[in-house]
Structure formats: C-alpha cells, structure tokens
Design an enzyme around this catalytic site. Structure first.
Site, PDB file in Angstrom:
ATOM      1  N   SER A   1       0.821  -1.205   0.000  1.00  0.00           N
ATOM      2  CA  SER A   1       0.000   0.000   0.000  1.00  0.00           C
ATOM      3  C   SER A   1       0.858   1.261   0.000  1.00  0.00           C
ATOM      4  CB  SER A   1      -0.914   0.019   1.225  1.00  0.00           C
ATOM      5  OG  SER A   1      -0.158   0.231   2.413  1.00  0.00           O
TER       6      SER A   1
ATOM      7  N   GLU B   1       7.030  -0.444  -4.732  1.00  0.00           N
ATOM      8  CA  GLU B   1       6.001  -0.598  -5.762  1.00  0.00           C
ATOM      9  C   GLU B   1       4.690  -0.527  -5.011  1.00  0.00           C
ATOM     10  OE1 GLU B   1       3.000  -1.911  -7.590  1.00  0.00           O
ATOM     11  OE2 GLU B   1       3.945  -3.880  -7.411  1.00  0.00           O
TER      12      GLU B   1
END
Length: 336
Positions: A116, A137
């Site tokens: 997240s 990412e």
C-alpha cells in the site's frame, strides 16, 4: 512478534543442517523484503533473484494473509542447496514493529517493498533517517479508457482481464473505466452481461471464475465504498450487495455514472467492482486519468492505433496496455 524464523543451512554437498555460518554465503549486505499476499510466490521470487545475483542475503517478511507460500519457497531453496543464512523468512502479524527493529540494524542495506501507498510512505520516513536504498512498488488506480472508435466486444474482453484478474485484487487492476459518452451505455451493458456470467464459488473448485476476497475486512471496505458511491449518485448496473453465503465473497459489480470525486474514483478498489465514469472526449479522459497520485498502469482501447498510442503517451503512468488487458510481460519493465 515473529512467529517463525527459517534460516537456510546447507554446507557442501551434504544434507541440510543448523550450525555456524557457511563461508560460501554472500556478503553484499542484507536486503529486507516485504511482500504482499496476492501473488505470494511471484512477489518474493521477483525480488529475491536479483538480490541473490548481486551477492546479498535476504530477510523476507511475507504478508500475514499468505505466509505458507514463503515458507514453502524457503524449504525448496534449502533443498536446492542454498547456503546457511542467505535467505531467512520471518512471519508476523506486526510488520511495522519488525521493520523498525530491522532498520536499526546497520547490516540492512536495502529495502524492497510491494504494498500500500500508506505503508510505503511509512517506510520512506524510516529509511530516510539511515539513507537506506529503497525500492517501492505501491498502490494503483489504473484507468481503462474506452474511446468511441473502439471495438466494444474487444474492449469488454480486455476490460474483463484488466478488472477481474485475481478477482480484481491486483495492483495493476483497472479501477476507473473512462468511457466516451456516446458508447458508455452500450459498453456498460456488454460489460455487465459478461461479468454476470462469471461463476462465483470457492477457489478450490475448477468451475469457479470468481472466488472469495482475501478477508472480511477487505469485503466490508468494498461494500462500504460501493454504498458511498451510490449515495453520491452512481447507479448499480450489476451486483452491489454482499451475498448471503458463507465466506468473504463480493459479487461482480458494475456501477455507472460514478462521480469523478467519489471514493471509488479516488482510491484503489482491490476487488471485483468496475466503476464507469463517462467522459466527453480523449482530452477529458486523459485529464481524469491523470488526476491521481497513483500512476502504476493504464489501459486504452481504440480502433485507431495511432490515436490510442497518442493518448497513452499523455498518461502519467509507468505501464500502458493498448487494446489488451494485461500489461505484465517478461520482455518489458514492471513499475510506475
């Protein structure tokens, strides 16, 4: 805090054992790897392979919802002959505490994280204090743009792949369907018919096409976001209600006329909900698509390749699928 630690020990050509460190183990620094639950093998191996190739050891903390895959991978690497201490797996339901302890160890030289945006921001603050090399990412809010010259049958098939892969629980999943007004109703009807045909059931069944969500918290969050969008003016074309059956299921759902400023349009859904937002033209679609802090992936459907490429070049994302619903490819970079 840590429920299980699995150090890998393998010396020479003999049997695995526990004991002193193997002098063949890499010494390029420790990489802390924090991986999500949704692709538990791919997320670990994608990070682990380059780290080992660079001569680094690795400490892997898998998501609390999918620890068993990581432990199984570790056991396989031990059987394959990986030296002691090269890879360790720690499982915990308190990852923030684990990260805090690990980052205060000077041997940790690299952090690789997929998850997240909120957790990514936390990690950046932690690693900035020690200037630890960090790769993140984070979340996605992928737009799926359908221009009025698109082949709608092809667009629907691409949308189905982009939206429903892993029941929509993927960072590259299409969230916002930005459809030109002249074809929005037709596209919504075709997509609804296609998604309505998906068979919902347990993941262990060969006939299942739509399985359960990862946990009850995720299901309840999706249900609340859908309800909020309806209160803001969205119309339910398909689904939209939690089914009365055991398990963490949420049905394939299509919403039309979703407000651009709704929660569904602003954040990652991570579930089987397609939000259709009408747009006037390609400039309008690009403006709405770029009105997000999450720029991982996007999709464009157009009958004119030149036009589709031109739209794609204006999107502020790391990956773009043109007339296809799958952007991951072994020959192409992955990231935003």
């Amino acid at each position: 805090m840590c429920r299980r630690v699995l150090p890998l020990v393998f010396r020479g050509g003999g049997a695995p054992r526990r004991g002193a460190a193997d002098d063949r183990a890499p010494a390029g620094g420790v990489t802390l790897m924090l991986t999500p639950w949704n692709f538990p093998a791919a997320m670990i191996t994608r990070k682990l392979a380059p780290a080992l190739a660079a001569g680094c050891t690795a400490l892997v903390e898998p998501a609390e919802d999918s620890p068993l895959t990581a432990l199984h991978l570790a056991a396989l690497m031990s059987r394959a002959g990986l030296p002691e201490g090269v890879v360790s797996v720690l499982t915990t339901d308190r990852p923030a505490e684990l990260v805090e302890v690990a980052l205060h160890d000077s041997r940790v030289r690299k952090v690789a994280f997929t998850g997240s945006t909120q957790m990514g921001l936390y990690l950046l603050r932690q690693t900035a204090e020690r200037i630890v090399n960090t790769s993140l990412e984070l979340g996605g809010n992928a737009p799926f743009i359908v221009l009025d010259d698109a082949d709608l049958d092809d667009a629907v098939e691409g949308a189905l792949v982009a939206k429903m892969r892993n029941d929509g629980q993927a960072c590259t999943a299409a969230n916002r369907f930005l459809v030109q007004e002249s074809v929005a109703s037709d596209f919504a009807a075709r997509l609804s018919a296609r998604m309505a045909a998906l068979r919902m059931g347990p993941g262990a069944s060969d006939s299942t096409e739509l399985g359960p969500l990862v946990n009850g918290r995720r299901r309840d969050e999706i249900a609340a976001n859908v309800s909020a969008a309806v209160e803001q003016g969205a119309a339910v074309q398909l689904g939209g209600e939690v089914p009365e059956c055991p398990g963490f299921f949420y049905p394939a759902t299509v919403l039309t006329d979703v407000p651009r400023d709704s929660t569904l349009g602003a954040q990652e859904i991570f579930g089987p909900v397609a939000s259709i937002i009408p747009v006037e033209h390609d400039d309008d679609a690009v403006a709405v698509a770029n009105d997000s802090e999450l720029g991982l992936a996007a999709y464009v459907s157009s009958g004119d390749l030149a036009c589709g490429l031109a739209v794609g070049e204006r999107l502020e994302v790391g990956m773009m699928g043109l007339n296809r619903g799958l952007v991951s490819d072994p020959a192409a970079p992955f990231g935003g």
